[in-house]
Design an enzyme around this catalytic site. Structure first.
Site, mmCIF file in Angstrom:
data_model
loop_
_atom_site.group_PDB
_atom_site.id
_atom_site.type_symbol
_atom_site.label_atom_id
_atom_site.label_comp_id
_atom_site.label_asym_id
_atom_site.label_seq_id
_atom_site.Cartn_x
_atom_site.Cartn_y
_atom_site.Cartn_z
ATOM 1 N N ASP A 18 -17.139 3.393 -0.009
ATOM 2 C CA ASP A 18 -17.398 3.929 1.326
ATOM 3 C C ASP A 18 -18.405 5.071 1.185
ATOM 4 O O ASP A 18 -18.465 5.729 0.145
ATOM 5 C CB ASP A 18 -16.110 4.456 1.967
ATOM 6 C CG ASP A 18 -16.352 4.939 3.393
ATOM 7 O OD1 ASP A 18 -16.617 4.092 4.260
ATOM 8 O OD2 ASP A 18 -16.303 6.157 3.631
ATOM 9 N N GLU A 20 -20.287 8.505 3.359
ATOM 10 C CA GLU A 20 -20.417 9.379 4.527
ATOM 11 C C GLU A 20 -21.899 9.735 4.628
ATOM 12 O O GLU A 20 -22.587 9.849 3.607
ATOM 13 C CB GLU A 20 -19.562 10.635 4.379
ATOM 14 C CG GLU A 20 -18.059 10.359 4.243
ATOM 15 C CD GLU A 20 -17.447 9.626 5.425
ATOM 16 O OE1 GLU A 20 -17.996 9.728 6.550
ATOM 17 O OE2 GLU A 20 -16.422 8.942 5.238
ATOM 18 N N HIS A 153 -12.014 9.649 6.796
ATOM 19 C CA HIS A 153 -13.396 10.122 6.933
ATOM 20 C C HIS A 153 -13.841 10.991 5.755
ATOM 21 O O HIS A 153 -14.731 11.820 5.894
ATOM 22 C CB HIS A 153 -13.621 10.844 8.271
ATOM 23 C CG HIS A 153 -13.342 9.969 9.446
ATOM 24 N ND1 HIS A 153 -13.956 8.738 9.614
ATOM 25 C CD2 HIS A 153 -12.493 10.103 10.489
ATOM 26 C CE1 HIS A 153 -13.502 8.177 10.726
ATOM 27 N NE2 HIS A 153 -12.613 8.983 11.272
ATOM 28 N N ASP A 158 -11.359 6.896 2.444
ATOM 29 C CA ASP A 158 -11.583 5.635 3.156
ATOM 30 C C ASP A 158 -11.714 4.460 2.188
ATOM 31 O O ASP A 158 -11.290 3.333 2.500
ATOM 32 C CB ASP A 158 -12.829 5.738 4.035
ATOM 33 C CG ASP A 158 -12.573 6.559 5.296
ATOM 34 O OD1 ASP A 158 -11.430 7.003 5.503
ATOM 35 O OD2 ASP A 158 -13.522 6.765 6.078
#
Length: 202
Positions: A18, A20, A153, A158
């Site tokens: 994942d 960000e 998040h 995640d």
């Protein structure tokens, strides 16, 4: 990867990833964090994870900081995406990459370096496995499988949640007739096509 399509899903090694980012625009925004965990033999490997902050080379918007908590100070002395993506791809090796809406993450990565690993998308697999469900977000899947949600998040949080949900999806995929990697890829392609058909034009 030639014969991968014929291998059972349970037999493969996965790296669940994942990212960000500074925002949602694939062309203009940049990665600020990458997190990943490894699945081998149908289990998430304890203590085998990847978590790096990435310096995007520009200020992180306040609305994005509110979302993922990564601040300018946190990334001030970290390397940029060239170096961190290289580290991540070394970590991933030949594993199949898995992510929730992984096309989003790969779009950002591919701007820096073409990611050659085969990939599966838990969002598209969920659409294929649960044709009648309307909500295929990470949170909706976690609620469906009663998987605890922590560190939401954050890239690693995640990735860990996605990994657990992917393992819970495997029996559902089996029921849907997707037992081999090629079947799962076909299911993802069919789900992506369904999404395209549902979206209004223009």
């Amino acid at each position: 990867y030639a014969d991968l399509s014929r291998l059972p899903l349970e037999a493969l090694d996965y790296v669940v990833v994942d990212t960000e980012t500074t925002g949602l625009n694939i062309k203009r925004d940049d990665i600020v964090q990458i997190g990943a965990v490894r699945i081998v033999g149908g289990k998430v490997l304890e203590g085998d994870s990847f978590e790096r902050l990435v310096n995007p080379g520009r200020p992180i918007p306040k609305e994005s900081i509110r979302f993922h908590g990564v601040t300018d100070d946190m990334v001030a002395h970290t390397p940029g995406i060239d170096e961190i993506l290289g580290e991540f791809l070394d970590y991933a090796g030949d594993a199949v990459l898995v992510g929730h809406n992984i096309a989003f993450d790969l779009s950002f990565m591919n701007r820096t370096r073409k990611v050659e690993n085969p990939a599966l998308d838990t969002m598209l697999l969920s659409i294929g496995a649960f044709a009648r469900r309307r909500d295929h977000t990470l949170d909706a899947l976690a609620e469906h499988f009663k998987e605890p949600v922590t560190d939401r998040h954050t890239a690693l949080g995640d990735a860990e949640l996605t990994a657990r949900l992917f393992l819970r999806l495997l029996p559902e995929l089996d029921r849907a007739g997707a037992r081999h990697f090629g079947d799962a890829q076909d299911l993802c392609a069919d789900s992506a096509e369904r999404i395209r058909e549902m979206r209004p034009y223009g």
